[in-house]
Design an enzyme around this catalytic site. Sequence first.
Site, PDB file in Angstrom:
ATOM      1  N   ASN A   1      -7.402  16.601  -4.523  1.00  0.00           N
ATOM      2  CA  ASN A   1      -6.983  14.997  -5.264  1.00  0.00           C
ATOM      3  C   ASN A   1      -6.347  13.480  -4.028  1.00  0.00           C
ATOM      4  O   ASN A   1      -6.092  14.362  -3.041  1.00  0.00           O
ATOM      5  CB  ASN A   1      -4.731  15.331  -5.126  1.00  0.00           C
ATOM      6  CG  ASN A   1      -5.183  16.629  -7.006  1.00  0.00           C
ATOM      7  OD1 ASN A   1      -5.393  17.177  -7.525  1.00  0.00           O
ATOM      8  ND2 ASN A   1      -4.220  17.728  -6.707  1.00  0.00           N
TER       9      ASN A   1
ATOM     10  N   LYS B   1      -9.182  21.278  -6.777  1.00  0.00           N
ATOM     11  CA  LYS B   1      -9.252  20.004  -7.158  1.00  0.00           C
ATOM     12  C   LYS B   1      -9.239  19.565  -5.400  1.00  0.00           C
ATOM     13  O   LYS B   1      -8.437  20.912  -4.786  1.00  0.00           O
ATOM     14  CB  LYS B   1      -7.968  20.106  -7.427  1.00  0.00           C
ATOM     15  CG  LYS B   1      -7.863  20.056  -8.913  1.00  0.00           C
ATOM     16  CD  LYS B   1      -7.425  19.204  -9.756  1.00  0.00           C
ATOM     17  CE  LYS B   1      -6.770  19.001 -11.255  1.00  0.00           C
ATOM     18  NZ  LYS B   1      -5.569  18.307 -10.859  1.00  0.00           N
TER      19      LYS B   1
ATOM     20  N   TYR C   1      26.652 -20.038   1.785  1.00  0.00           N
ATOM     21  CA  TYR C   1      26.761 -18.677   2.311  1.00  0.00           C
ATOM     22  C   TYR C   1      27.929 -18.163   0.741  1.00  0.00           C
ATOM     23  O   TYR C   1      29.126 -18.375   0.934  1.00  0.00           O
ATOM     24  CB  TYR C   1      27.641 -18.045   3.386  1.00  0.00           C
ATOM     25  CG  TYR C   1      27.299 -16.374   3.654  1.00  0.00           C
ATOM     26  CD1 TYR C   1      25.667 -15.864   3.921  1.00  0.00           C
ATOM     27  CD2 TYR C   1      28.193 -15.774   3.364  1.00  0.00           C
ATOM     28  CE1 TYR C   1      26.131 -14.929   3.933  1.00  0.00           C
ATOM     29  CE2 TYR C   1      28.515 -14.262   3.423  1.00  0.00           C
ATOM     30  CZ  TYR C   1      27.001 -14.196   3.202  1.00  0.00           C
ATOM     31  OH  TYR C   1      26.857 -12.401   4.110  1.00  0.00           O
TER      32      TYR C   1
ATOM     33  N   GLN D   1      23.832 -10.982   1.191  1.00  0.00           N
ATOM     34  CA  GLN D   1      23.656  -9.696   1.754  1.00  0.00           C
ATOM     35  C   GLN D   1      22.805  -8.574   0.942  1.00  0.00           C
ATOM     36  O   GLN D   1      22.391  -7.882   2.016  1.00  0.00           O
ATOM     37  CB  GLN D   1      25.387  -8.737   1.928  1.00  0.00           C
ATOM     38  CG  GLN D   1      25.489  -7.065   2.731  1.00  0.00           C
ATOM     39  CD  GLN D   1      26.530  -7.194   3.656  1.00  0.00           C
ATOM     40  OE1 GLN D   1      27.151  -7.579   3.911  1.00  0.00           O
ATOM     41  NE2 GLN D   1      27.400  -6.514   3.161  1.00  0.00           N
TER      42      GLN D   1
ATOM     43  N   SER E   1      -4.686  21.139  -5.161  1.00  0.00           N
ATOM     44  CA  SER E   1      -3.238  21.885  -6.238  1.00  0.00           C
ATOM     45  C   SER E   1      -2.970  23.437  -6.043  1.00  0.00           C
ATOM     46  O   SER E   1      -3.801  24.339  -5.003  1.00  0.00           O
ATOM     47  CB  SER E   1      -4.098  21.739  -7.406  1.00  0.00           C
ATOM     48  OG  SER E   1      -3.786  23.166  -8.036  1.00  0.00           O
TER      49      SER E   1
ATOM     50  N   LYS F   1      18.369  -7.604   1.976  1.00  0.00           N
ATOM     51  CA  LYS F   1      18.873  -6.611   3.149  1.00  0.00           C
ATOM     52  C   LYS F   1      17.518  -5.628   2.504  1.00  0.00           C
ATOM     53  O   LYS F   1      16.517  -5.451   3.341  1.00  0.00           O
ATOM     54  CB  LYS F   1      19.713  -6.557   4.105  1.00  0.00           C
ATOM     55  CG  LYS F   1      19.716  -7.925   5.198  1.00  0.00           C
ATOM     56  CD  LYS F   1      20.947  -7.412   6.367  1.00  0.00           C
ATOM     57  CE  LYS F   1      21.718  -8.859   6.277  1.00  0.00           C
ATOM     58  NZ  LYS F   1      22.368 -10.036   5.096  1.00  0.00           N
TER      59      LYS F   1
ATOM     60  N   ASN G   1      27.580 -16.088   9.488  1.00  0.00           N
ATOM     61  CA  ASN G   1      26.689 -16.987   8.474  1.00  0.00           C
ATOM     62  C   ASN G   1      25.470 -17.685   9.217  1.00  0.00           C
ATOM     63  O   ASN G   1      24.659 -17.233   8.661  1.00  0.00           O
ATOM     64  CB  ASN G   1      27.161 -18.260   8.380  1.00  0.00           C
ATOM     65  CG  ASN G   1      28.458 -17.711   7.215  1.00  0.00           C
ATOM     66  OD1 ASN G   1      28.529 -16.410   7.117  1.00  0.00           O
ATOM     67  ND2 ASN G   1      29.661 -18.811   6.679  1.00  0.00           N
TER      68      ASN G   1
ATOM     69  N   GLU H   1      -3.473   7.557  -4.342  1.00  0.00           N
ATOM     70  CA  GLU H   1      -2.230   7.107  -6.020  1.00  0.00           C
ATOM     71  C   GLU H   1      -0.753   6.863  -5.429  1.00  0.00           C
ATOM     72  O   GLU H   1      -0.006   6.321  -6.147  1.00  0.00           O
ATOM     73  CB  GLU H   1      -1.907   8.662  -6.633  1.00  0.00           C
ATOM     74  CG  GLU H   1      -3.334   9.583  -7.378  1.00  0.00           C
ATOM     75  CD  GLU H   1      -3.135  10.447  -7.587  1.00  0.00           C
ATOM     76  OE1 GLU H   1      -4.674  10.723  -8.711  1.00  0.00           O
ATOM     77  OE2 GLU H   1      -2.332  11.608  -7.981  1.00  0.00           O
TER      78      GLU H   1
ATOM     79  N   THR I   1     -18.049  -4.005 -15.216  1.00  0.00           N
ATOM     80  CA  THR I   1     -17.146  -5.398 -16.590  1.00  0.00           C
ATOM     81  C   THR I   1     -16.912  -4.383 -17.786  1.00  0.00           C
ATOM     82  O   THR I   1     -17.722  -3.342 -17.728  1.00  0.00           O
ATOM     83  CB  THR I   1     -17.578  -6.764 -16.764  1.00  0.00           C
ATOM     84  OG1 THR I   1     -19.019  -6.382 -18.038  1.00  0.00           O
ATOM     85  CG2 THR I   1     -18.569  -7.694 -15.976  1.00  0.00           C
ATOM     86  N   HIS I   2     -15.470  -4.539 -17.970  1.00  0.00           N
ATOM     87  CA  HIS I   2     -14.485  -3.081 -19.114  1.00  0.00           C
ATOM     88  C   HIS I   2     -15.088  -2.697 -18.573  1.00  0.00           C
ATOM     89  O   HIS I   2     -14.911  -1.387 -19.207  1.00  0.00           O
ATOM     90  CB  HIS I   2     -15.489  -3.814 -20.241  1.00  0.00           C
ATOM     91  CG  HIS I   2     -15.461  -5.282 -20.725  1.00  0.00           C
ATOM     92  ND1 HIS I   2     -14.487  -6.066 -20.882  1.00  0.00           N
ATOM     93  CD2 HIS I   2     -16.118  -6.075 -20.149  1.00  0.00           C
ATOM     94  CE1 HIS I   2     -14.447  -7.617 -20.907  1.00  0.00           C
ATOM     95  NE2 HIS I   2     -16.218  -7.451 -20.208  1.00  0.00           N
TER      96      HIS I   2
ATOM     97  N   SER J   1      27.310  -3.616   5.480  1.00  0.00           N
ATOM     98  CA  SER J   1      26.183  -3.776   6.069  1.00  0.00           C
ATOM     99  C   SER J   1      25.714  -2.587   7.364  1.00  0.00           C
ATOM    100  O   SER J   1      24.956  -2.809   7.632  1.00  0.00           O
ATOM    101  CB  SER J   1      25.753  -5.286   5.541  1.00  0.00           C
ATOM    102  OG  SER J   1      26.430  -5.994   6.938  1.00  0.00           O
TER     103      SER J   1
HETATM  104  N1  ARG Z   1      27.013  -8.774   6.788  1.00  0.00           N
HETATM  105  C1  ARG Z   1      26.779  -9.685   6.275  1.00  0.00           C
HETATM  106  C2  ARG Z   1      25.565 -10.405   5.334  1.00  0.00           C
HETATM  107  O1  ARG Z   1      24.717  -9.880   5.487  1.00  0.00           O
HETATM  108  C3  ARG Z   1      27.037 -11.119   7.566  1.00  0.00           C
HETATM  109  C4  ARG Z   1      27.121 -12.163   7.125  1.00  0.00           C
HETATM  110  C5  ARG Z   1      28.751 -12.224   6.532  1.00  0.00           C
HETATM  111  N2  ARG Z   1      29.704 -13.505   6.697  1.00  0.00           N
HETATM  112  C6  ARG Z   1      30.678 -13.540   6.018  1.00  0.00           C
HETATM  113  N3  ARG Z   1      31.258 -15.061   6.121  1.00  0.00           N
HETATM  114  N4  ARG Z   1      31.187 -12.378   5.179  1.00  0.00           N
HETATM  115  O2  ARG Z   1      25.110 -11.882   4.544  1.00  0.00           O
END
Ligand code: ARG
Length: 460
Positions: A285, A283, A317, A322, A277, A325, A110, A290, A155-156, A23
């Site tokens: 734009n 134009k 966990y 993961q 454009s 993120k 964790n 948008e 409205t509408h 990660s």
């Molecule tokens: N990269 C993991 C995450 O984003 C970190 C925690 C990892 N813990 C584990 N027991 N593998 O969740």
Amino acid sequence: MAQLWGGRFTKETDQLVYNFNASIGFDQKFFAQDIRGSKAHVTMLAKQGILTMEEKLEIIGGLDSIVRDVENGTLKITEKYEDIHSFVEANLIERIGDVGKKLHTGRSRNDQVALDMRLYVRDEIHEIDEELKKLLIVINRIMEENLETYMPGFTHLQKAQPVTLAHHFGAYFEMFKRDRSRMHDIFERMNYCPLGSGALAGTTYPLDREYAANIMGFYGATANSMDGVSDRDYVIELLAALSTVMMHLSRFCEEIIIWNSNEYRFVEIDDAYSTGSSIMPQKKNPDIAELVRGKTGRVYGALMSILTTMKGIPLAYNKDMQEDKELTFDAIDTAKGCIALFTGMIDTMQFRKDRMEDSAKQGFTNATDAADYLVKNGVPFRDAHGIIGQIVLYCIDKNIALDDMSLEEFQQFSPVFKEDIYDAISLKTCVEKRMTLGAPGPAVMKMVVEDNKKYLSEGE
Ligand code: ARG
């Protein structure tokens, strides 16, 4: 031969598995938060006598040197490490030796990742709130300058009744104000520290979780360690709130795109916020509007993604988490960028007050007021509605506005009409008479603008 091939196969598979699992490509985004959490952790460990004062100072010195070197570019965060936590710990041990191995005492990745994500989201909530506040300041400035800029209310998407630009923008002020209050609510609920939850069942070390929580500015420590490592509700809440922000921005953009069109020409977007454009020279734009409208889908997608990821996860966990993120980071950056760009776009936008007012005069936006005039002069509303309906048909046929009719023409439809009908249905009267709280009358809107200023200066 087979063995050679087998060896090679295993190696490649290992690499694929490693890459799939890693990660670091995205969790380096909370490098600063990881360091902050580690410093708080060792400070607490030393206070509890689990580490000595010297060990704490050595570890903190090592962490600071890592930050310095990452910032000045001599230390690169690379894919050599599985995640940002391993990167920091490995570099710490490399720099200060065995003492570095004590950093992770009484901690699991964790609760570490749960803490980092919370710290990151918490910081971002403040930033998003700041961006929303800047947007509200611009909206209120435009409101104050346009208390008597008449325009049609729809409205509408059909002209309905006259309003003012201040009133129209005031509607968005309320929406973004609620968005800020949602940020505030989420912060209040999520500002508890999961550190000390361990892998899932706490730890046997005598940690002072409240102390660690307090030095990081949390209200306190989370009350259940299994929940502490596996709660991502606050991410879901934030993404839901950001989806709502984007929905508001997208509606506003849609209106600006319409208002910027040749048919309306209510507004002119500044050159800096529009593009031409490559083929059609005439134009200009509304690209930024948008794009904000278009990017709304990404933020909704992030919300659906995390909801789906979380729905089947047994306690506590699991690696699925993961996945919280990348999309969250993307949604936060997208929403923040959109709010800032949108703010710049409306801050520099020109309003064609003449066009708006002309448009409000066309399309019978004063028809309700004409009916009200009859009612005030003793005609039952239903009858008045019918009479004005006939007048509107007559005007459409002659291609004129209500105001263009002579008194004799009015009186052909009802003898109740007198000279004061013109004043009663003038645009100014139609708007100014709407003086109840929340209505477009300039006097009441002025009060709202003042209240808004007070709210914005309170730094809520
Ligand atoms: N990269 C993991 C995450 O984003 C970190 C925690 C990892 N813990 C584990 N027991 N593998 O969740």
